[in-house]
Design an enzyme around this catalytic site. Structure first.
Site, PDB file in Angstrom:
ATOM      1  N   LYS A  28       0.816  -1.205   0.081  1.00  0.00           N
ATOM      2  CA  LYS A  28      -0.194   0.053  -0.036  1.00  0.00           C
ATOM      3  C   LYS A  28       0.820   1.319   0.095  1.00  0.00           C
ATOM      4  CE  LYS A  28      -2.964   0.605   3.622  1.00  0.00           C
ATOM      5  NZ  LYS A  28      -2.546   1.765   4.377  1.00  0.00           N
ATOM      6  N   GLY A 101      -4.995   7.923   5.589  1.00  0.00           N
ATOM      7  CA  GLY A 101      -4.507   8.891   6.151  1.00  0.00           C
ATOM      8  C   GLY A 101      -3.055   9.090   5.272  1.00  0.00           C
ATOM      9  N   SER A 174       6.873   9.118  12.155  1.00  0.00           N
ATOM     10  CA  SER A 174       5.890   8.986  11.258  1.00  0.00           C
ATOM     11  C   SER A 174       6.502   9.301   9.758  1.00  0.00           C
ATOM     12  CB  SER A 174       4.703  10.021  11.289  1.00  0.00           C
ATOM     13  OG  SER A 174       3.940  10.040  10.427  1.00  0.00           O
ATOM     14  N   ASP A 327       1.588  -1.149  11.813  1.00  0.00           N
ATOM     15  CA  ASP A 327       0.539  -1.497  11.420  1.00  0.00           C
ATOM     16  C   ASP A 327       0.099  -3.031  12.043  1.00  0.00           C
ATOM     17  OD1 ASP A 327      -0.145   0.845  10.321  1.00  0.00           O
ATOM     18  OD2 ASP A 327       0.547   0.392   8.519  1.00  0.00           O
ATOM     19  N   LYS A 354      -4.535   6.075  14.406  1.00  0.00           N
ATOM     20  CA  LYS A 354      -4.581   5.428  13.191  1.00  0.00           C
ATOM     21  C   LYS A 354      -5.985   5.332  12.749  1.00  0.00           C
ATOM     22  CE  LYS A 354      -0.136   4.310  12.903  1.00  0.00           C
ATOM     23  NZ  LYS A 354       0.451   5.098  11.948  1.00  0.00           N
ATOM     24  N   ARG A 358      -6.441   2.123  17.933  1.00  0.00           N
ATOM     25  CA  ARG A 358      -6.204   0.608  17.706  1.00  0.00           C
ATOM     26  C   ARG A 358      -5.914   0.223  19.302  1.00  0.00           C
ATOM     27  NH1 ARG A 358      -3.180   0.424  11.951  1.00  0.00           N
ATOM     28  NH2 ARG A 358      -5.045   0.395  10.639  1.00  0.00           N
TER      29      ARG A 358
HETATM   30  C1  S3P Z   1       2.513   4.386   6.022  1.00  0.00           C
HETATM   31  C2  S3P Z   1       2.870   5.198   7.514  1.00  0.00           C
HETATM   32  C3  S3P Z   1       2.370   4.768   8.618  1.00  0.00           C
HETATM   33  C4  S3P Z   1       1.304   3.572   8.629  1.00  0.00           C
HETATM   34  C5  S3P Z   1       0.481   3.594   7.320  1.00  0.00           C
HETATM   35  C6  S3P Z   1       1.368   3.731   6.090  1.00  0.00           C
HETATM   36  C7  S3P Z   1       2.874   5.144   4.975  1.00  0.00           C
HETATM   37  O1  S3P Z   1       1.934   5.846   9.133  1.00  0.00           O
HETATM   38  O2  S3P Z   1       0.817   3.528   9.756  1.00  0.00           O
HETATM   39  O3  S3P Z   1      -0.354   2.578   7.260  1.00  0.00           O
HETATM   40  O4  S3P Z   1       2.715   4.855   3.846  1.00  0.00           O
HETATM   41  O5  S3P Z   1       3.982   6.034   4.953  1.00  0.00           O
HETATM   42  P1  S3P Z   1       2.553   6.753  10.168  1.00  0.00           P
HETATM   43  O6  S3P Z   1       3.378   7.242   9.154  1.00  0.00           O
HETATM   44  O7  S3P Z   1       1.573   8.094  10.354  1.00  0.00           O
HETATM   45  O8  S3P Z   1       3.051   6.028  11.307  1.00  0.00           O
END
Ligand code: S3P
Length: 447
Positions: A28, A101, A174, A327, A354, A358
């Site tokens: 993803k 997000g 993050s 995750d 999230k 969670r």
């Molecule tokens: C992601 C970063 C993570 C993860 C999300 C995908 C990404 O979030 O939880 O499912 O693709 O950069 P955070 O960066 O907010 O921890």
């Protein structure tokens, strides 16, 4: 979009062994980035193995709204004709990122240094999540934001007309925030520097380098220092998206807890910034092996084999591992419920922001199914019931959170009584073939 439609309850009950091969969809994180960077390159980017989940489809639609040509050629093959760094056009309407997000935060970064004004929204889950973590650093580039109270969507961002480069220490672990700042830095003149104290997934850095940007990463006492030179001409790429370790987690963990199982999950990316779950499972005593380890597209890849593991033991998962499995805590807690002893997960405050809270969602659902859980603000622990020892029998609220839904369905596959989730619709955001894939392995899922 089913995440906006009527709830789709789904029940999992104990089944025979899970066996066979599980071909999980594309990653993803890399799928979102492929579309966004493809849209910012000049020329035609080809993508194979794109995750065609709703989150990524929403990003594809957004890229079209910004002027890129994004075509679905069928069978996971996509073509993106980009507009060039800083070339985003102003969309005619609101950008709806649905449940994602990652989608909204990365796109906010990418548009924040373009002279356009964009309004963003999402579903009830996304509209409750904090966006100031992204809009605060974007303001340093010169972007302006007006949103709802608490820095929440819907929100309008006025992109900087004369962006300046930024030096930013990311205050929370993050990858989304780091990536938003880097994508904004693409259209600022000079060098944008982002420092992260803890390493988070590094797909943006790797892919920016792949697209021809000048980017360096240095490990210092301050943390990982990433320096990006702005206003490059990004060159289109041919991208083969690796399969998603976060999706692989579900068939792997289900196989570990369903008696007699033996499942092969081929071609899984084992980038160290993503592989913390597999390390933890092995520490717990899981029969999980990496077969045929190799490198593909600069990423370590292997076929995972997971076999039923009735003798797993609880462990302490240290805070410094959190980012590499952020995750995966929901499904880890399902495995922990089927182990003996206590599993303690520390330094996981980010789980509270999230798609759902969670810690709260998993604790409530596990308790309802007969598993003891203790929670704190940034930690939680699960008392194992031993192999096959979980009672089950409850219906769980999934709060528009795909990973909560999939985790409890896996719990039901190994519990004494069936486990129901109130809404399986959100699974379509990240793992649209979850139901058919798990059923083909031998799981019993009933609508
Ligand atoms: C992601 C970063 C993570 C993860 C999300 C995908 C990404 O979030 O939880 O499912 O693709 O950069 P955070 O960066 O907010 O921890």
């Amino acid at each position: 979009m089913s995440t906006h439609g009527d709830p789709v309850p789904l029940t999992a009950r104990a089944s025979g062994p899970l066996t066979g091969e599980a071909h999980v969809p594309g990653d993803k994180s890399i799928s979102h980035r492929s579309l966004i960077l493809g849209a910012l390159a000049i020329g035609e980017t080809r993508i194979s193995g794109l995750l065609e989940g709703q989150d990524v489809l929403d990003t594809a639609r957004a890229m079209r709204a910004f002027g890129a040509v994004v075509e679905d050629l069928g069978g996971g093959e996509w073509r993106v004709q980009g507009v060039g760094t800083g070339g985003f056009a102003e969309p005619d309407g609101v950008i709806d990122c649905g449940n994602s997000g990652t989608g909204v935060r990365l796109i906010m970064g990418a548009m924040a240094t373009c002279p356009i004004t964009v309004t963003f929204t999402g579903d009830a889950s996304l509209n409750a999540r904090p966006m100031a973590r992204v809009t605060d650093p974007l303001a340093l580039f010169g972007a302006q934001t007006v949103g709802r109270s608490g820095g929440r969507l819907p929100m309008t961002i006025v992109g900087a007309r004369e962006p300046v480069p930024v030096h930013y220490v990311v205050p929370v672990p993050s990858a989304q925030v780091k990536s938003a700042v880097l994508l904004a830095g693409l259209n600022a003149p000079g060098k944008t520097v982002v420092i992260e104290k803890e390493a988070t997934r590094d797909h943006t850095e790797r892919m920016l380098a792949g697209f021809g940007a000048e980017i360096t990463v240095e490990q210092t006492n301050e943390g990982r220092v990433i320096t990006l030179t702005g206003q490059p001409e990004l060159k289109p790429q041919v991208i083969a998206v690796p399969r998603d370790p976060s999706s692989a987690a579900f068939p792997v963990c289900a196989a570990l807890i369903v008696p007699g199982s033996d499942v092969l999950v081929p071609n899984i990316g084992l980038n160290p910034t993503r592989a913390g779950l597999f390390t933890t499972l092995r520490e717990m005593g899981a029969d999980l092996t990496y077969e045929n380890p190799r490198e593909e597209g600069g990423e370590p890849v292997a076929d995972l084999r997971a076999r039923y593991s009735p003798n797993m033991k609880g462990v302490v998962v240290p805070p410094d591992r959190a980012a590499s499995m952020i995750d995966e805590y929901p499904i880890l807690s399902v495995v922990a419920a089927n182990a003996t002893g206590v599993t303690e997960m520390r330094g996981v405050r980010e789980l509270r922001v999230k798609e759902s809270d969670r810690i709260e969602a998993m604790a409530t659902g596990l308790l309802a199914n007969g598993v003891n859980v203790v929670t704190g603000e940034d930690w939680w622990s699960v008392e194992g019931c031993g192999a096959g020892g979980v009672e089950g029998g409850a219906t769980v609220e999934t709060h528009l959170d795909h990973r909560i839904a999939m985790s409890f369905l896996c719990l039901g596959m190994a519990s004494k009584d069936a486990v129901q989730v109130d809404d399986s619709g959100p699974i379509l955001t990240s793992f649209p073939i979850f139901e058919s894939l798990m059923t083909e392995l031998g799981a019993v899922l009933e609508r």
